[in-house]
Scaffold this motif. Structure first.
Motif, PDB file in Angstrom:
ATOM      1  N   ALA A   1     -12.296  23.382 -43.100  1.00 20.21           N
ATOM      2  CA  ALA A   1     -11.152  23.612 -43.980  1.00 20.21           C
ATOM      3  C   ALA A   1     -10.172  24.615 -43.380  1.00 20.21           C
ATOM      4  O   ALA A   1      -8.971  24.469 -43.474  1.00 20.21           O
ATOM      5  CB  ALA A   1     -11.636  24.105 -45.341  1.00 20.21           C
ATOM      6  N   ARG A   2     -10.686  25.652 -42.771  1.00 18.88           N
ATOM      7  CA  ARG A   2      -9.843  26.675 -42.153  1.00 18.88           C
ATOM      8  C   ARG A   2     -10.640  27.362 -41.056  1.00 18.88           C
ATOM      9  O   ARG A   2     -11.861  27.257 -41.012  1.00 18.88           O
ATOM     10  CB  ARG A   2      -9.389  27.698 -43.185  1.00 18.88           C
ATOM     11  CG  ARG A   2     -10.548  28.462 -43.842  1.00 18.88           C
ATOM     12  CD  ARG A   2     -10.037  29.648 -44.631  1.00 18.88           C
ATOM     13  NE  ARG A   2      -9.313  29.218 -45.806  1.00 18.88           N
ATOM     14  CZ  ARG A   2      -8.484  30.003 -46.469  1.00 18.88           C
ATOM     15  NH1 ARG A   2      -8.245  31.222 -46.036  1.00 18.88           N
ATOM     16  NH2 ARG A   2      -7.884  29.572 -47.553  1.00 18.88           N
ATOM     17  N   LYS A   3      -9.953  28.051 -40.182  1.00 19.86           N
ATOM     18  CA  LYS A   3     -10.649  28.744 -39.107  1.00 19.86           C
ATOM     19  C   LYS A   3     -11.296  30.008 -39.657  1.00 19.86           C
ATOM     20  O   LYS A   3     -10.605  30.924 -40.102  1.00 19.86           O
ATOM     21  CB  LYS A   3      -9.683  29.080 -37.973  1.00 19.86           C
ATOM     22  CG  LYS A   3      -9.248  27.856 -37.182  1.00 19.86           C
ATOM     23  CD  LYS A   3      -8.461  28.254 -35.954  1.00 19.86           C
ATOM     24  CE  LYS A   3      -8.117  27.027 -35.118  1.00 19.86           C
ATOM     25  NZ  LYS A   3      -7.360  27.377 -33.899  1.00 19.86           N
ATOM     26  N   THR A   4     -12.609  30.035 -39.626  1.00 21.57           N
ATOM     27  CA  THR A   4     -13.361  31.182 -40.118  1.00 21.57           C
ATOM     28  C   THR A   4     -13.984  31.884 -38.924  1.00 21.57           C
ATOM     29  O   THR A   4     -14.759  31.283 -38.185  1.00 21.57           O
ATOM     30  CB  THR A   4     -14.464  30.729 -41.091  1.00 21.57           C
ATOM     31  OG1 THR A   4     -13.862  30.013 -42.170  1.00 21.57           O
ATOM     32  CG2 THR A   4     -15.224  31.927 -41.637  1.00 21.57           C
ATOM     33  N   SER A   5     -13.659  33.149 -38.720  1.00 20.98           N
ATOM     34  CA  SER A   5     -14.167  33.876 -37.559  1.00 20.98           C
ATOM     35  C   SER A   5     -15.419  34.662 -37.914  1.00 20.98           C
ATOM     36  O   SER A   5     -15.573  35.152 -39.039  1.00 20.98           O
ATOM     37  CB  SER A   5     -13.103  34.834 -37.017  1.00 20.98           C
ATOM     38  OG  SER A   5     -12.922  35.929 -37.887  1.00 20.98           O
ATOM     39  N   ALA A   6     -16.310  34.769 -36.940  1.00 22.27           N
ATOM     40  CA  ALA A   6     -17.534  35.542 -37.134  1.00 22.27           C
ATOM     41  C   ALA A   6     -17.215  37.019 -37.326  1.00 22.27           C
ATOM     42  O   ALA A   6     -17.851  37.707 -38.136  1.00 22.27           O
ATOM     43  CB  ALA A   6     -18.461  35.343 -35.940  1.00 22.27           C
TER      44      ALA A   6
END
Length: 359
Positions: free
Chosen positions: A275-280
């Motif tokens: 859905a969206r770029k999720t960063s660690a």
């Protein structure tokens, strides 16, 4: 190849040249003998010794800087590891140290012992002293560089100076647990984050015990919703890039969390980045911030793995638990399992009930 020439009535000059394919250096040896047979036997002995690595050729380690080995390792070895990002950060730390500009043959155990003492006096980003575990992991990283250079890159004469030092003990048992009362408060904070996937990933981590890197690599092709399992690519400390796989069971709640997420047509897309770029990094900061906000000292995203292990441990045999979490030894499991006082009392009550029933 040996070259033999007659230089007089009783003189045979023999010369041996052999290329070290790993380093590219040419090793040269020469001698004079009374007979051609003696010269040939000497040449065969030298060639055999060179082939077996019994000749001490220190030219390559006397002309190589530690920086060169670190850069090569960072480029060719680290990217193949699951925890490559963290290891590269540690190697960057070494590249900024004075030791990086030292000839590798002149690096001593004392140099690395001094490095440890210096790091213990440094201040961390959080304001306190640098953790022993952080220093330990930095020493492990540079030790890996020496070992790979010695075993795989042809630096046979190179000694690993970190073998002869007392290394930091690092962290022991992980005692920070995210018990239900704490989890509800953390969850309330995560729900208010701009990224709605933070709360889903965090709860899924507690349900499965998967590492953060593993969660962000997980794809739909790895998940079997009907079989209630996910195939996880675990850590890899070798240079092959072939990670060991293991099966992690999925609870009904874990299934619900996955079903709540959008699903891409391409099964190879990471689940938590559709859905969206999720960063660690963003998730880690949000989770650590939530722990601080509720007063849970030392809490971080990796605490979810500790909590999952503590919840599962009473219900699985040790060997099964090790397979689920990807641990190699029972000692690693002992670091993560930390029973609460209530669980200890519940265990005593169950034991007493069994004793009473058998009486």
């Amino acid at each position: 190849m040996a070259s033999i020439k007659k230089r007089g009535e009783y003189q045979w000059r023999v010369r041996v040249e052999k290329i070290n394919r790993a380093t590219g250096l040419v090793h040269k040896e020469s001698a004079t003998h009374n007979t051609k047979a003696e010269a040939m036997n000497w040449a065969k002995g030298v060639e055999a010794a060179l082939a077996e690595g019994r000749y001490n050729d220190t030219r390559v380690i006397d002309s190589t800087y530690l920086r060169e080995l670190i850069e090569r390792y960072k480029k060719n070895v680290s990217p193949k590891k699951l925890g490559s990002k963290q290891e590269i950060v540690r190697l960057e730390k070494w590249l900024k140290s004075d030791l990086a500009d030292r000839i590798v043959s002149r690096c001593t155990a004392r140099d690395f012992a001094d490095y440890i003492e210096k790091r213990r006096g440094d201040v961390s980003k959080r304001g306190g002293h640098v953790a022993e575990q952080t220093i330990k992991l930095e020493i492990i990283a540079i030790s890996n560089v020496f070992e790979i250079a010695r075993k795989d890159w042809g630096y046979k004469e190179l000694e690993n100076p970190t073998r002869d030092i007392s290394k930091p003990k690092g962290s022991g048992m992980r005692e920070v647990r995210i018990e239900p009362k704490n989890w509800e408060r953390i969850a309330d904070i995560l729900r208010k984050c701009r990224n709605p996937q933070y709360i889903v990933i965090a709860e899924f981590a507690i349900e499965t015990g998967m590492r953060q890197d593993e969660l962000f690599r997980m794809c739909w092709k790895d998940v079997d919703l009907l079989g209630r399992k996910v195939i996880v690519e675990g850590k890899d400390t070798s240079t092959t890039g072939q990670r060991k796989k293991r099966t992690v069971p999925l609870s009904m709640r874990a299934i619900e969390l996955l079903q709540s997420l959008p699903r891409s047509i391409n099964g190879s897309d990471p689940i938590f980045q559709v859905a969206r770029k999720t960063s660690a990094d963003g998730l880690s900061r949000a989770f650590t911030g939530a722990c601080k906000a509720i007063g849970l000292e030392g809490g971080c995203f990796h605490s979810t793995r500790h909590e999952a292990a503590s919840r599962m441990a009473p219900h699985y045999p040790m060997l099964t638990l090790m397979k689920i979490f990807g641990w190699k030894t029972p000692a690693m499991a002992a670091r993560y399992y930390h029973a609460s006082d209530e669980e200890l009392l519940a265990g005593i009550d169950r034991m007493q009930q069994l004793v009473a029933q058998s009486a």
